[in-house]
Write an enzyme that holds these catalytic residues in place. Structure first.
Site, short mmCIF file in Angstrom:
data_model
loop_
_atom_site.label_atom_id
_atom_site.label_comp_id
_atom_site.label_asym_id
_atom_site.label_seq_id
_atom_site.Cartn_x
_atom_site.Cartn_y
_atom_site.Cartn_z
N CYS A 288 0.83 -1.21 0.00
CA CYS A 288 0.00 0.00 0.00
C CYS A 288 0.87 1.26 0.00
CB CYS A 288 -0.95 -0.06 1.19
SG CYS A 288 -2.33 1.10 1.09
N ASP A 383 -9.35 -6.34 -4.56
CA ASP A 383 -8.83 -5.19 -3.82
C ASP A 383 -9.84 -4.06 -3.90
OD1 ASP A 383 -7.39 -3.08 -2.74
OD2 ASP A 383 -5.50 -3.70 -3.67
N HIS A 417 -7.08 -6.69 -0.16
CA HIS A 417 -5.94 -5.78 -0.06
C HIS A 417 -4.99 -6.12 1.09
CE1 HIS A 417 -3.90 -1.92 -0.78
NE2 HIS A 417 -3.87 -1.76 0.54
#
Length: 478
Positions: A288, A383, A417
């Site tokens: 991320c 995601d 995610h």
């Protein structure tokens, strides 16, 4: 006269029986037996007393021979990223029971799960063999009780902020009505014997250093979690890496309006100077926003030998990036008008991030083609934070366009995610520091668990292949 003596003896039998049942009630939870035999003892006749004692013995023998036993194999203690086998014995044939798991993380958040199982003809349940009939998951899931745990308070992420203390999980077996039959505690260790944990607050570095036992030399890895978490770096140190974990958003509240790459370069240099480190450069572990920093280090700062990017964006997001007091990358922003609210109170932001390939945003693209490093890109299908698969594909196209072959990719259908080391509670939603709101992260539980198991092994193999160790360099430091 005779009647009085009989009554007195009967009273003594009742008293002794009460003591016996008090003991078995503690050991075997046989509360209902006393209720039955108490009625029988109302008669003072010796025949009834003899029959009652005989019946009691038979019931006790039957209960003792079928006492429920919960087993955690191979041991009640294990490493956090290792599976255990959960088995139950001593149930009635075909008995339906509820299996439960519960833990409290380092922030005091309680997580729990439950699943319904039917014993086989021998009165046994084996989670490695038997399917869950309902509850937190369905089907054969050997580690389902751990991975399907959810917080009692919505939108909380599992956090391990101090790796010294093991994660304690209480497993239990219950009748359909809820009565406890057996329980066992599983201690899941994050640090093997000999691994050291040292907090680092030096200059612009705010993090924790994990070092394996032994003389080394060991390869070095800079771990870049979005917020403070010690599970991943401590578990990686167990595998023979010196790991410095430095969160993007730390307790000092830095990087909320602008990010300085120099701080993380400082962390790299600190890591390379550790006496047990033998690698010429460092590896980077990121996901991320942390992957933004990791990719930028690889592009702008020499010495990054290998980098793992999990669900990375190909552009610098949220905050502008500075290096040596100059802005080197602008920030790609979220369009809040495209946030999708849900009934749970969390939002979906996947389609709200601006197009990084649009002309106005090209200043945010991270020039990874400049990097002299090895890449491992991991992306998922579900995601809900952003389109990590599309960003991975674009970076691969760009690297190929520049004649680069220094990359590997792995794609996980159905996963979300928040990929973490395996056997932690899956996080479907939590607070996103980048947008300042609770968001959905996505991920179908079964596919997500499988992805975490596969990726964790892939990461270790990748670093072992591409992080070289130089013993002579290590001796020079000493």
């Amino acid at each position: 006269m005779h009647s009085g003596i009989l009554k007195a003896k009967s009273k003594q039998v009742v008293t002794r029986s009460k003591k016996i049942f008090a003991y078995f009630e503690r050991v075997l939870n046989l509360k209902h037996i006393w209720a039955v035999t108490q009625v029988c003892h109302k008669s003072a006749r010796s025949r009834v007393l003899r029959e009652t004692k005989l019946t009691t013995r038979l019931i006790l023998f039957e209960k003792m021979s079928s006492q429920v036993r919960l087993k955690l194999l191979p041991s009640i203690k294990c490493m956090f990223d290792e599976p255990i086998q959960v088995k139950v014995a001593g149930l009635r044939p075909r008995q339906v029971v509820s299996m439960r798991a519960k833990l409290t993380d380092d922030k005091g958040v309680v997580f729990s799960s439950s699943a319904t199982y039917r014993a086989n003809g021998n009165g046994e349940v084996d989670l490695k063999r038997d399917p869950s009939l309902g509850g937190s998951y369905i089907g054969v899931e050997p580690m389902g009780l751990l991975c399907s745990m959810r917080p009692l308070t919505m939108h909380k992420i599992y956090l391990k902020t101090n790796a010294i203390n093991p994660q304690v999980v209480k497993f239990s077996v219950h009748e359909e009505e809820g009565r406890l039959l057996a329980e066992m505690t599983n201690e899941r260790l994050l640090m093997r014997d000999g691994v050291t944990r040292v907090p680092v607050n030096e200059g612009n570095i705010c993090g924790v250093l994990f070092t394996p036992p032994g003389k080394g030399p060991f390869p070095a890895v800079l771990d870049l979690p979005t917020s403070v978490s010690e599970a991943r770096p401590s578990l990686l140190a167990n595998k023979g890496f010196v790991v410095l974990s430095m969160a993007v958003y730390n307790k000092k509240g830095e990087n909320s309006t602008e990010t300085h790459l120099d701080h993380f370069e400082e962390a790299m240099n600190f890591l390379k100077q550790q006496p047990k480190v033998g690698s010429k450069g460092v590896g980077i572990m990121s996901r991320c926003k942390g992957a933004n920093i990791g990719l930028s280090l690889a592009a702008f700062v020499p010495g990054v030998e290998a980098i793992v990017c999990i669900n990375a964006c190909n552009a610098n997001v949220v905050t502008p990036l500075y290096y040596k007091k100059q802005q080197i990358l602008s920030s790609l922003l979220f369009d809040e008008s495209k946030f999708i609210p849900t009934e749970s109170g969390a939002i979906i932001i996947k389609d709200a991030l601006e197009d990084p390939l649009a002309e106005k945003n090209k200043g945010s693209l991270i020039p990874i083609e400049r990097a002299k490093t090895h890449f491992l890109f991991a992306a998922v299908e579900d995601d809900l934070n952003w389109d990590s698969k599309a960003y991975m594909d674009e970076m691969v196209v760009r690297l190929k366009h520049h004649g680069k072959e220094n990359f590997e990719t792995v794609f996980y259908p159905g996963a979300g995610h928040m990929l973490e080391p395996p056997y932690a509670p899956h996080c479907p939603s939590s607070f996103n520091a980048g947008v300042g709101k609770r968001v959905l992260w996505g991920g179908e539980p079964k596919a997500h668990i499988a992805a975490e198991i596969h990726l964790w092994k892939k990461i270790q193999d990748f670093f072992k292949t591409h992080l070289s160790c130089d013993a002579t360099q290590n001796k020079a430091k000493l």
